[in-house]
Enzyme design. Structure first.
Site, PDB file in Angstrom:
ATOM      1  N   MET A   1      43.985  42.659  31.190  1.00 48.86           N
ATOM      2  CA  MET A   1      44.558  44.002  31.342  1.00 48.86           C
ATOM      3  C   MET A   1      45.404  44.080  32.612  1.00 48.86           C
ATOM      4  O   MET A   1      45.750  45.175  33.069  1.00 48.86           O
ATOM      5  CB  MET A   1      43.458  45.061  31.352  1.00 48.86           C
ATOM      6  CG  MET A   1      42.647  45.053  30.052  1.00 48.86           C
ATOM      7  SD  MET A   1      41.846  46.614  29.695  1.00 48.86           S
ATOM      8  CE  MET A   1      40.816  46.819  31.134  1.00 48.86           C
TER       9      MET A   1
ATOM     10  N   GLU B   1      42.147  36.594  41.756  1.00 45.57           N
ATOM     11  CA  GLU B   1      41.790  35.171  41.609  1.00 45.57           C
ATOM     12  C   GLU B   1      40.914  34.904  40.387  1.00 45.57           C
ATOM     13  O   GLU B   1      40.881  33.777  39.892  1.00 45.57           O
ATOM     14  CB  GLU B   1      41.103  34.651  42.870  1.00 45.57           C
ATOM     15  CG  GLU B   1      42.051  34.363  44.024  1.00 45.57           C
ATOM     16  CD  GLU B   1      42.982  33.161  43.757  1.00 45.57           C
ATOM     17  OE1 GLU B   1      42.538  32.164  43.145  1.00 45.57           O
ATOM     18  OE2 GLU B   1      44.157  33.238  44.169  1.00 45.57           O
TER      19      GLU B   1
ATOM     20  N   HIS C   1      41.373  36.284  37.354  1.00 48.52           N
ATOM     21  CA  HIS C   1      42.355  36.043  36.292  1.00 48.52           C
ATOM     22  C   HIS C   1      43.022  34.678  36.498  1.00 48.52           C
ATOM     23  O   HIS C   1      43.217  33.912  35.541  1.00 48.52           O
ATOM     24  CB  HIS C   1      43.459  37.110  36.317  1.00 48.52           C
ATOM     25  CG  HIS C   1      42.978  38.504  36.057  1.00 48.52           C
ATOM     26  ND1 HIS C   1      42.956  39.470  37.030  1.00 48.52           N
ATOM     27  CD2 HIS C   1      42.527  39.096  34.931  1.00 48.52           C
ATOM     28  CE1 HIS C   1      42.514  40.598  36.507  1.00 48.52           C
ATOM     29  NE2 HIS C   1      42.245  40.410  35.236  1.00 48.52           N
TER      30      HIS C   1
ATOM     31  N   GLY D   1      36.071  35.524  31.198  1.00 47.81           N
ATOM     32  CA  GLY D   1      35.270  35.400  32.408  1.00 47.81           C
ATOM     33  C   GLY D   1      33.814  35.782  32.163  1.00 47.81           C
ATOM     34  O   GLY D   1      33.529  36.750  31.440  1.00 47.81           O
TER      35      GLY D   1
ATOM     36  N   LYS E   1      32.107  37.141  34.273  1.00 47.68           N
ATOM     37  CA  LYS E   1      31.994  38.458  34.923  1.00 47.68           C
ATOM     38  C   LYS E   1      31.673  39.555  33.910  1.00 47.68           C
ATOM     39  O   LYS E   1      30.886  40.449  34.170  1.00 47.68           O
ATOM     40  CB  LYS E   1      33.323  38.749  35.634  1.00 47.68           C
ATOM     41  CG  LYS E   1      33.670  40.184  35.895  1.00 47.68           C
ATOM     42  CD  LYS E   1      32.929  40.717  37.077  1.00 47.68           C
ATOM     43  CE  LYS E   1      33.471  42.042  37.583  1.00 47.68           C
ATOM     44  NZ  LYS E   1      33.570  43.087  36.586  1.00 47.68           N
TER      45      LYS E   1
ATOM     46  N   GLN F   1      30.902  41.214  27.093  1.00 49.82           N
ATOM     47  CA  GLN F   1      32.180  41.030  26.380  1.00 49.82           C
ATOM     48  C   GLN F   1      32.289  39.598  25.852  1.00 49.82           C
ATOM     49  O   GLN F   1      32.650  39.375  24.687  1.00 49.82           O
ATOM     50  CB  GLN F   1      33.333  41.330  27.332  1.00 49.82           C
ATOM     51  CG  GLN F   1      34.695  40.912  26.826  1.00 49.82           C
ATOM     52  CD  GLN F   1      35.799  41.395  27.743  1.00 49.82           C
ATOM     53  OE1 GLN F   1      36.208  42.530  27.684  1.00 49.82           O
ATOM     54  NE2 GLN F   1      36.276  40.517  28.620  1.00 49.82           N
TER      55      GLN F   1
ATOM     56  N   VAL G   1      34.477  34.715  39.777  1.00 53.15           N
ATOM     57  CA  VAL G   1      35.062  34.469  41.099  1.00 53.15           C
ATOM     58  C   VAL G   1      34.721  35.671  41.989  1.00 53.15           C
ATOM     59  O   VAL G   1      34.885  36.822  41.570  1.00 53.15           O
ATOM     60  CB  VAL G   1      36.589  34.282  40.998  1.00 53.15           C
ATOM     61  CG1 VAL G   1      37.196  34.068  42.377  1.00 53.15           C
ATOM     62  CG2 VAL G   1      36.918  33.108  40.077  1.00 53.15           C
TER      63      VAL G   1
ATOM     64  N   SER H   1      37.478  42.265  40.846  1.00 52.11           N
ATOM     65  CA  SER H   1      37.723  43.159  39.720  1.00 52.11           C
ATOM     66  C   SER H   1      38.943  43.995  40.045  1.00 52.11           C
ATOM     67  O   SER H   1      39.132  44.399  41.195  1.00 52.11           O
ATOM     68  CB  SER H   1      36.521  44.081  39.506  1.00 52.11           C
ATOM     69  OG  SER H   1      36.885  45.178  38.685  1.00 52.11           O
ATOM     70  N   SER H   2      39.755  44.262  39.031  1.00 50.12           N
ATOM     71  CA  SER H   2      40.908  45.128  39.253  1.00 50.12           C
ATOM     72  C   SER H   2      40.446  46.486  39.779  1.00 50.12           C
ATOM     73  O   SER H   2      41.153  47.148  40.530  1.00 50.12           O
ATOM     74  CB  SER H   2      41.685  45.309  37.948  1.00 50.12           C
ATOM     75  OG  SER H   2      42.030  44.032  37.424  1.00 50.12           O
TER      76      SER H   2
HETATM   77  P1  AMP Z   1      40.430  42.190  32.653  1.00 49.87           P
HETATM   78  O1  AMP Z   1      41.866  42.129  33.042  1.00 49.87           O
HETATM   79  O2  AMP Z   1      39.564  42.901  33.639  1.00 49.87           O
HETATM   80  O3  AMP Z   1      40.219  42.645  31.230  1.00 49.87           O
HETATM   81  O4  AMP Z   1      39.904  40.698  32.688  1.00 49.87           O
HETATM   82  C1  AMP Z   1      40.549  39.672  31.978  1.00 49.87           C
HETATM   83  C2  AMP Z   1      39.655  38.468  31.946  1.00 49.87           C
HETATM   84  O5  AMP Z   1      39.378  38.049  33.274  1.00 49.87           O
HETATM   85  C3  AMP Z   1      38.301  38.766  31.276  1.00 49.87           C
HETATM   86  O6  AMP Z   1      37.926  37.658  30.476  1.00 49.87           O
HETATM   87  C4  AMP Z   1      37.389  38.910  32.462  1.00 49.87           C
HETATM   88  O7  AMP Z   1      36.039  38.580  32.175  1.00 49.87           O
HETATM   89  C5  AMP Z   1      37.990  37.919  33.426  1.00 49.87           C
HETATM   90  N1  AMP Z   1      37.584  38.249  34.801  1.00 49.87           N
HETATM   91  C6  AMP Z   1      37.644  39.463  35.399  1.00 49.87           C
HETATM   92  N2  AMP Z   1      37.143  39.386  36.650  1.00 49.87           N
HETATM   93  C7  AMP Z   1      36.760  38.101  36.834  1.00 49.87           C
HETATM   94  C8  AMP Z   1      36.172  37.378  37.917  1.00 49.87           C
HETATM   95  N3  AMP Z   1      35.862  37.976  39.076  1.00 49.87           N
HETATM   96  N4  AMP Z   1      35.904  36.071  37.758  1.00 49.87           N
HETATM   97  C9  AMP Z   1      36.208  35.449  36.583  1.00 49.87           C
HETATM   98  N5  AMP Z   1      36.779  36.058  35.538  1.00 49.87           N
HETATM   99  C10 AMP Z   1      37.050  37.369  35.653  1.00 49.87           C
END
Ligand code: AMP
Length: 254
Positions: free
Chosen positions: A25, A30, A32, A142, A144, A148, A171, A180-181
């Site tokens: 999203m 780091e 991502h 991830g 994280k 999901q 990470v 996290s965003s």
């Molecule tokens: P998002 O943009 O938040 O939907 O995340 C996109 C992908 O990045 C998802 O598969 C998340 O699980 C992964 N992700 C988000 N935060 C982290 C993190 N801190 N470490 C590893 N992967 C992450």
């Protein structure tokens, strides 16, 4: 790197290639980038999708204020050697009349599913659509977002999707907070309060974790029997909701 906005453009660009896909999203950090680097290492062609998926946000959640900076994300993706950034408009993914949804019934019920009704229906549906549009050989997620990852893994198995899922470790920042965003929403004081979350999870014990979260608004701290098993928690710090987990099994992604 090319940024593509339509399904037709994405399909035409890929031809018969079966790329690595990193669904996101945006608002890259780091976490991502670790997924993008793994995809780059494993695949000839890498697609990163950037789509703030409206159907996984409930009413009153942070869809409108979710951080968006496509120019920065494109720059970071290009620097990692991404081939295609797929950044469609919401109407491209959900044209008027859209009415088909994927429900991963049991895994979507507890934890995040209980607090965010319809969230995993939105996640599973958009991931299936992205898988159909991009036809990846491998897709990267991830740890994280443990629930999901479990939901998508189950969907891949149940619907015989022809791709391999790779789930990579969480990470973290220096204070232990999972990247996290949504961390961008935190004030400095809230950030300090939030750092109790990884410390609590590191106990790997729900009761000790709950004690360490004293003073925070805790949605849940629970052992979840996903593959791998995790201690997962969600807390609210001010207006920001944070989730995190720690893997309870040896040898699995952390
Ligand atoms: P998002 O943009 O938040 O939907 O995340 C996109 C992908 O990045 C998802 O598969 C998340 O699980 C992964 N992700 C988000 N935060 C982290 C993190 N801190 N470490 C590893 N992967 C992450």
């Amino acid at each position: 790197m090319r940024t593509l906005r339509t399904i037709a453009e994405m399909r035409a660009a890929l031809g018969d290639a079966r790329p690595g896909l990193v669904p996101t999203m945006g608002a890259f950090h780091e976490g991502h980038l670790s997924l993008i680097r793994a995809a780059r290492a494993d695949n000839d062609v890498v697609v990163v999708s950037l789509f703030v998926n409206p159907s996984q946000f409930g009413p009153g959640e942070d869809l409108a204020r979710y951080p968006r900076d496509e120019a920065r994300d494109a720059h970071l993706a290009e620097a990692e050697g991404v081939d295609y950034l797929f950044a469609p408009a919401a109407e491209e993914i959900y044209p008027s009349g859209f009415q088909t949804w994927v429900e991963v019934e049991q895994l979507s019920q507890p934890l995040e599913g209980a607090l965010r009704p319809g969230h995993f229906r939105g996640v599973a549906t958009v991931c299936l659509k992205l898988f159909n549009i991009v036809r990846p050989r491998r897709a990267y997620f991830g740890q994280k977002d443990a629930q999901q990852a479990a939901v998508i893994k189950q969907m891949v198995r149940d619907l015989d999707l022809d791709l391999e899922l790779r789930v990579l470790p969480t990470v973290r920042d220096q204070d232990g907070l999972a990247l996290s965003s949504r961390n961008a929403y935190l004030s400095p004081e809230e950030r300090t309060a939030a750092s109790a979350l990884p410390r609590a999870l590191a106990t790997k014990d729900p009761e000790r974790a709950l004690a360490l979260l004293d003073g925070l608004d805790v949605d849940y701290v629970e052992v979840a029997d996903f593959d791998p098993r995790v201690l997962a928690a969600a807390v609210r710090v001010g207006r920001t909701r944070l989730i995190d987990n720690v893997v309870l099994e040896e040898g699995a992604p952390t």
